[in-house]
Design an enzyme around this catalytic site. Structure first.
Site, mmCIF file in Angstrom:
data_model
loop_
_atom_site.group_PDB
_atom_site.id
_atom_site.type_symbol
_atom_site.label_atom_id
_atom_site.label_comp_id
_atom_site.label_asym_id
_atom_site.label_seq_id
_atom_site.Cartn_x
_atom_site.Cartn_y
_atom_site.Cartn_z
ATOM 1 C CB SER A 145 -0.850 -0.012 1.279
ATOM 2 O OG SER A 145 -1.547 1.205 1.422
ATOM 3 C CE1 TYR A 158 -3.946 -2.282 5.588
ATOM 4 C CE2 TYR A 158 -3.176 -0.092 4.991
ATOM 5 C CZ TYR A 158 -3.708 -1.316 4.628
ATOM 6 O OH TYR A 158 -4.002 -1.568 3.304
HETATM 7 P P1 NDP Z 1 -11.356 -6.158 0.309
HETATM 8 O O1 NDP Z 1 -11.818 -6.078 1.721
HETATM 9 O O2 NDP Z 1 -12.361 -5.933 -0.761
HETATM 10 O O3 NDP Z 1 -10.629 -7.546 0.039
HETATM 11 C C1 NDP Z 1 -9.851 -8.182 1.026
HETATM 12 C C2 NDP Z 1 -9.750 -9.643 0.671
HETATM 13 O O4 NDP Z 1 -8.948 -10.296 1.661
HETATM 14 C C3 NDP Z 1 -11.091 -10.330 0.627
HETATM 15 O O5 NDP Z 1 -11.174 -11.122 -0.525
HETATM 16 C C4 NDP Z 1 -11.074 -11.200 1.870
HETATM 17 O O6 NDP Z 1 -11.785 -12.405 1.609
HETATM 18 C C5 NDP Z 1 -9.598 -11.486 2.000
HETATM 19 N N1 NDP Z 1 -9.236 -11.928 3.346
HETATM 20 C C6 NDP Z 1 -9.339 -11.253 4.511
HETATM 21 N N2 NDP Z 1 -8.954 -12.037 5.529
HETATM 22 C C7 NDP Z 1 -8.614 -13.231 4.993
HETATM 23 C C8 NDP Z 1 -8.145 -14.454 5.528
HETATM 24 N N3 NDP Z 1 -7.953 -14.626 6.845
HETATM 25 N N4 NDP Z 1 -7.871 -15.469 4.682
HETATM 26 C C9 NDP Z 1 -8.064 -15.321 3.347
HETATM 27 N N5 NDP Z 1 -8.514 -14.199 2.785
HETATM 28 C C10 NDP Z 1 -8.782 -13.163 3.609
HETATM 29 O O7 NDP Z 1 -10.180 -5.089 0.201
HETATM 30 P P2 NDP Z 1 -9.075 -4.792 -0.939
HETATM 31 O O8 NDP Z 1 -9.396 -5.460 -2.190
HETATM 32 O O9 NDP Z 1 -8.881 -3.349 -0.926
HETATM 33 O O10 NDP Z 1 -7.786 -5.452 -0.271
HETATM 34 C C11 NDP Z 1 -6.851 -6.249 -0.972
HETATM 35 C C12 NDP Z 1 -5.442 -5.836 -0.568
HETATM 36 O O11 NDP Z 1 -5.183 -4.523 -1.060
HETATM 37 C C13 NDP Z 1 -5.202 -5.775 0.940
HETATM 38 O O12 NDP Z 1 -3.956 -6.362 1.226
HETATM 39 C C14 NDP Z 1 -5.166 -4.276 1.218
HETATM 40 O O13 NDP Z 1 -4.407 -3.968 2.353
HETATM 41 C C15 NDP Z 1 -4.541 -3.760 -0.075
HETATM 42 N N6 NDP Z 1 -4.746 -2.350 -0.338
HETATM 43 C C16 NDP Z 1 -6.000 -1.831 -0.527
HETATM 44 C C17 NDP Z 1 -6.167 -0.482 -0.765
HETATM 45 C C18 NDP Z 1 -7.524 0.128 -0.890
HETATM 46 O O14 NDP Z 1 -7.655 1.378 -0.818
HETATM 47 N N7 NDP Z 1 -8.564 -0.646 -1.130
HETATM 48 C C19 NDP Z 1 -5.031 0.437 -0.868
HETATM 49 C C20 NDP Z 1 -3.753 -0.215 -0.657
HETATM 50 C C21 NDP Z 1 -3.632 -1.536 -0.424
HETATM 51 P P3 NDP Z 1 -12.701 -13.204 2.655
HETATM 52 O O15 NDP Z 1 -13.288 -12.210 3.615
HETATM 53 O O16 NDP Z 1 -13.725 -13.849 1.772
HETATM 54 O O17 NDP Z 1 -11.792 -14.196 3.296
#
Ligand code: NDP
Length: 247
Positions: A145, A158
């Site tokens: 990020s 974070y």
């Molecule tokens: P979302 O919340 O839409 O997606 C997060 C994903 O992580 C979901 O598919 C969730 O699936 C999965 N997840 C969470 N916990 C677990 C677990 N224990 N095991 C397996 N899967 C897990 O957010 P984003 O798409 O934004 O996030 C994706 C990445 O991007 C993250 O690492 C985030 O930090 C990073 N990011 C996002 C930004 C933003 O502004 N959106 C900016 C910078 C970085 P499920 O709950 O079904 O398990």
């Protein structure tokens, strides 16, 4: 489907593929001809995404995955190998962002971020590294990020997880001349990420910032760019953010 050189046919594993950036990456790489293995806990979402992609001719599999469970991560990688015989790319994308000031003492949420964002990625690396060393090729893409490069109030833990991803990725890269390692650092992106915030003041502050969010497809394209480079080219880091943001 428009096959893209160096992406088409590649076996790509995506953690956290059930929403946001993970799902957008699955769609982008599917359109470019990759073979996909999707993991997350919400299997209904995975099943429906896989159905959508399979309908357009993508070779796609999915399996329930909790990245906080090392054995589960190992099973996910074993499943991919059983299905496709190899792993070319692992996208360590699963993450959560329950921001709050330190004084709120949301220690359980600190633990959760470390377990998913940092240890989850490490378990992914542990599961694919022997395999990739055996193949003498492989690509690990860690989703960090902008918060992995600069800090802001409420994001102490974070940021620690995301700064950590940069550090471990760099060491992984310099230790291995046969494996590509890429860090993707998105700015604010449309997804469900902010839903994990429980601190009311922080929720309001972040909702305001997120009005400037870019589509998750922008991050997916950055990931695709890194994968699509020739095997002897390693894209170390891509920062991608909405033009209209200044942080
Ligand atoms: P979302 O919340 O839409 O997606 C997060 C994903 O992580 C979901 O598919 C969730 O699936 C999965 N997840 C969470 N916990 C677990 C677990 N224990 N095991 C397996 N899967 C897990 O957010 P984003 O798409 O934004 O996030 C994706 C990445 O991007 C993250 O690492 C985030 O930090 C990073 N990011 C996002 C930004 C933003 O502004 N959106 C900016 C910078 C970085 P499920 O709950 O079904 O398990």
């Amino acid at each position: 489907m428009a096959a893209k050189a160096n992406v088409s046919g590649r076996v790509v594993l995506i953690t956290g593929a059930s929403s946001g950036i993970g799902a957008a990456t699955a769609r982008e790489l599917a359109a470019e001809g990759a073979r996909l293995v999707l993991g997350a806990r919400r299997t209904d979402r995975l099943e429906s995404l896989a159905g959508e992609l399979a309908a357009t001719g993508t070779e796609v599999r999915w399996q329930r995955l909790d990245v906080t469970d090392r054995a589960d991560v190992a099973r996910f990688v074993d499943f991919a190998v059983a299905q496709f015989g190899r792993v070319d790319v692992l996208v360590n994308n699963a993450g959560l962002m329950p921001l709050s000031p330190f004084t709120a003492l949301k220690v359980d949420e600190w633990d959760r971020m470390i377990d998913v964002n940092l240890k989850g990625a490490l378990y992914g690396i542990a599961a694919v590294l022997p395999l990739m060393k055996g193949q003498k090729s492989g690509h690990i893409v860690n989703i960090s990020s902008i918060a992995g490069r600069r800090v802001m109030p409420t994001a102490g833990v974070y940021c620690a997880t995301k700064f950590g991803l940069h550090a471990l990725s760099e060491v992984l890269r310099i230790e291995n001349d046969d494996i590509r390692v890429t860090v993707i650092s998105p700015g604010v992106t449309e997804s469900e990420l902010a839903d994990t915030i429980t601190d009311e003041n922080t929720k309001a502050m972040v909702a305001n910032i997120r009005k400037l969010a870019m589509g998750a497809d922008a991050v997916a394209r950055a990931i695709s760019f890194a994968i699509a480079q020739p095997e002897d080219i390693d894209v170390g880091e891509i920062m991608v953010r909405p033009t209209r943001t200044t942080h």
